[in-house]
Design a protein around this motif. Structure first.
Motif, PDB file in Angstrom:
ATOM      1  N   GLY A  50       1.019  -1.070   0.207  1.00  0.00           N
ATOM      2  CA  GLY A  50      -0.116   0.223   0.046  1.00  0.00           C
ATOM      3  C   GLY A  50       0.846   1.316  -0.088  1.00  0.00           C
ATOM      4  N   GLY A  51       0.288   2.552   0.411  1.00  0.00           N
ATOM      5  CA  GLY A  51       0.837   3.724   0.057  1.00  0.00           C
ATOM      6  C   GLY A  51       2.169   3.823   1.099  1.00  0.00           C
ATOM      7  N   LEU A  52       2.938   5.028   0.746  1.00  0.00           N
ATOM      8  CA  LEU A  52       4.337   4.805   1.313  1.00  0.00           C
ATOM      9  C   LEU A  52       4.616   5.118   2.735  1.00  0.00           C
ATOM     10  CD1 LEU A  52       7.501   4.715   1.133  1.00  0.00           C
ATOM     11  CD2 LEU A  52       7.122   7.344   0.099  1.00  0.00           C
ATOM     12  N   PHE A  53       3.696   6.359   3.101  1.00  0.00           N
ATOM     13  CA  PHE A  53       3.661   7.135   4.311  1.00  0.00           C
ATOM     14  C   PHE A  53       3.606   5.874   5.689  1.00  0.00           C
ATOM     15  CE2 PHE A  53       2.586  10.881   1.755  1.00  0.00           C
ATOM     16  CZ  PHE A  53       4.035  11.265   1.206  1.00  0.00           C
ATOM     17  N   PRO A  54       2.514   5.248   5.422  1.00  0.00           N
ATOM     18  CA  PRO A  54       2.237   4.494   6.755  1.00  0.00           C
ATOM     19  C   PRO A  54       3.511   3.379   7.287  1.00  0.00           C
ATOM     20  CG  PRO A  54       0.421   4.627   5.698  1.00  0.00           C
ATOM     21  CD  PRO A  54       1.381   5.337   4.706  1.00  0.00           C
ATOM     22  N   GLN A 221       6.668  13.967  -8.054  1.00  0.00           N
ATOM     23  CA  GLN A 221       5.266  12.694  -7.918  1.00  0.00           C
ATOM     24  C   GLN A 221       5.532  11.763  -6.998  1.00  0.00           C
ATOM     25  OE1 GLN A 221       3.554  13.888 -10.733  1.00  0.00           O
ATOM     26  NE2 GLN A 221       5.454  14.996 -11.453  1.00  0.00           N
ATOM     27  N   VAL A 222       5.190  12.312  -5.741  1.00  0.00           N
ATOM     28  CA  VAL A 222       5.401  11.599  -4.302  1.00  0.00           C
ATOM     29  C   VAL A 222       4.225  11.733  -3.705  1.00  0.00           C
ATOM     30  CG1 VAL A 222       7.878  11.564  -4.303  1.00  0.00           C
ATOM     31  CG2 VAL A 222       6.780  13.700  -3.604  1.00  0.00           C
ATOM     32  N   ALA A 223       3.350  11.680  -4.019  1.00  0.00           N
ATOM     33  CA  ALA A 223       1.911  11.475  -3.306  1.00  0.00           C
ATOM     34  C   ALA A 223       1.642  10.208  -2.437  1.00  0.00           C
ATOM     35  CB  ALA A 223       0.760  11.969  -4.177  1.00  0.00           C
ATOM     36  N   ASN A 224       2.339  10.031  -1.459  1.00  0.00           N
ATOM     37  CA  ASN A 224       2.208   8.857  -0.870  1.00  0.00           C
ATOM     38  C   ASN A 224       2.584   7.467  -1.588  1.00  0.00           C
ATOM     39  OD1 ASN A 224       1.424   7.097   1.594  1.00  0.00           O
ATOM     40  ND2 ASN A 224      -0.639   6.886   0.808  1.00  0.00           N
ATOM     41  N   ILE A 225       3.350   7.945  -2.583  1.00  0.00           N
ATOM     42  CA  ILE A 225       3.902   6.793  -3.487  1.00  0.00           C
ATOM     43  C   ILE A 225       5.570   6.640  -3.636  1.00  0.00           C
ATOM     44  CG2 ILE A 225       1.742   6.470  -4.821  1.00  0.00           C
ATOM     45  CD1 ILE A 225       3.055   8.417  -6.917  1.00  0.00           C
ATOM     46  N   PRO A 226       5.972   6.012  -3.971  1.00  0.00           N
ATOM     47  CA  PRO A 226       5.672   4.508  -4.356  1.00  0.00           C
ATOM     48  C   PRO A 226       4.789   3.861  -3.317  1.00  0.00           C
ATOM     49  CG  PRO A 226       7.973   4.769  -4.830  1.00  0.00           C
ATOM     50  CD  PRO A 226       7.569   5.771  -3.851  1.00  0.00           C
ATOM     51  N   ALA A 227       3.739   2.780  -3.864  1.00  0.00           N
ATOM     52  CA  ALA A 227       2.956   1.828  -2.813  1.00  0.00           C
ATOM     53  C   ALA A 227       4.346   0.826  -2.751  1.00  0.00           C
ATOM     54  CB  ALA A 227       1.857   1.425  -3.749  1.00  0.00           C
ATOM     55  N   VAL A 228       4.397   0.459  -1.582  1.00  0.00           N
ATOM     56  CA  VAL A 228       5.272  -0.325  -1.325  1.00  0.00           C
ATOM     57  C   VAL A 228       4.931  -1.636  -0.473  1.00  0.00           C
ATOM     58  CG1 VAL A 228       7.160   1.459  -1.067  1.00  0.00           C
ATOM     59  CG2 VAL A 228       5.765   0.735   1.025  1.00  0.00           C
TER      60      VAL A 228
END
Length: 363
Positions: A50-54, A221-228
């Motif tokens: 899922g999204g990067l930040f968590p 282009q870093v809006a909670n991405i990459p999904a990891v």
């Protein structure tokens, strides 16, 4: 928007686990699990995509994990919306005006939506020769508690079942500042380029006056991405076979999705915030759906991590390259190659003939 989301309908990763005698199931398929492991990774046997930040927050401040792969959405950096009939056409015309910024009151989970809002707003201001001092940032606290509602805690066998309970493409719980903008409480809000943007513009009430996705600079282009993809250290060390099974599934599904983008888009449209299946296709047609740990993906992760650290969203720093565990992807790709070679070669041999396979390490 990843191979895992496509695999929800294909079930190929479940087959990989079945081969090794392991039951593979969605996190929420058991009533005793709530939504929060997706944000705080408090289950040893969880593999999260899922999204990067968590997961950055988890690895920095909660528990050690392994970074297994990443999928980058090529152009979704974010845009700034204003009301469609407002006499505002350029960022500089927002000087002295109000830009909304959400604040989740849910203290259990990572406030990932606010992080991308703040990051995107600062970038768009800078690209137009402005700073935060040129505008008024207005905070909007909101409950962010839909995770705890009784109807959301019923067991689900497939993640897309969530959207049987919620009309996600029109649910304002996922667009918490849209109402404030429509009511004139603020003059502009951040939204993700393309997915949310197209839904919001389709109402006829809003327009974008700046869009990070139109710039050639990929670092925007870093809006909670990459999904990891991440797993716990415990899983990686004690049960690497589980990680390998998952990565083999992701590689197989990612390859299929790359070769069948329209079909993949039809599956993803059930859970994305794009306008429709064709809009989803436009969003994924240039994306490599096979997760990887390329230098560019690792650099993008580092950008997101550094922003979180500099703005107080994480307390501890770490080295992204040390977080990365490419050996699992490498081994999964190697085993898939050997299996495919054996399958194709055996099909051309007389019935009952055994085929010896000599393994050669890739890389």
């Amino acid at each position: 928007m990843s191979a895992s989301n496509v695999d929800q309908e294909l079930g190929w990763t479940r087959e990989e686990f079945k081969k090794i005698g392991v039951e593979y199931a969605f996190l929420r398929s058991r009533r005793e699990n709530d939504w929060y492991p997706h944000y705080i990774h408090n289950l040893d046997n969880l593999i999260r995509f899922g999204g990067l930040f968590p997961p950055v927050h988890v690895h920095a401040d909660i528990r050690r994990t392994r970074l297994l792969g990443a999928t980058h959405a090529s152009r979704e950096g974010g845009c700034l919306l204003v009301r469609a009939r407002d006499d505002i056409y350029r960022m500089v015309e927002l000087k002295g005006k109000k830009i909304g910024l959400t604040k989740s009151l849910n203290t259990i989970k990572n406030d990932w939506w606010r992080i991308q809002e703040e990051q995107g707003i600062e970038l768009m201001l800078r690209l137009n020769g402005m700073t935060r001092d040129d505008v008024e940032i207005v905070e909007f606290p909101y409950p962010d508690d839909w995770y705890d509602k009784p109807e959301m805690l019923d067991p689900m066998n497939n993640p897309s079942e969530l959207w049987l309970k919620r009309d996600h493409k029109h649910d304002l719980a996922f667009r918490p500042l849209e109402t404030a903008l429509g009511q004139g409480l603020v003059d502009a809000i951040y939204t993700q380029s393309k997915p949310f943007q197209h839904l919001q513009e389709a109402t006829g009430r809003f327009k974008a006056i700046e869009d990070l996705s139109r710039y050639p600079d990929w670092t925007l282009q870093v809006a909670n991405i990459p999904a990891v993809i991440t797993c716990t250290d415990e899983m990686a060390e004690k049960h690497p076979e589980l990680v390998l099974a998952f990565m083999k599934g992701m590689i197989k599904v990612g390859r299929w999705a790359n070769e069948n983008k329209h079909a993949a888009a039809a599956i993803l449209d059930r859970q994305t915030f794009y306008l429709d299946a064709e809009d989803t296709y436009e969003g994924i047609k240039h994306i490599d759906m096979v997760p990887n740990l390329s230098p560019q993906n690792l650099a993008s992760i580092d950008i997101g991590k550094d922003f979180m650290l500099s703005h107080g969203y994480i307390e501890n720093d770490f080295d992204v390259h040390e977080w990365a565990a490419p050996e699992f992807f490498e081994q999964a790709a190697k085993e898939l190659l050997e299996e495919e070679w054996t399958r194709r070669s055996t099909a051309k041999l007389p019935e009952g003939t055994a085929l010896e396979v000599t393994a050669t390490r890739l890389g």
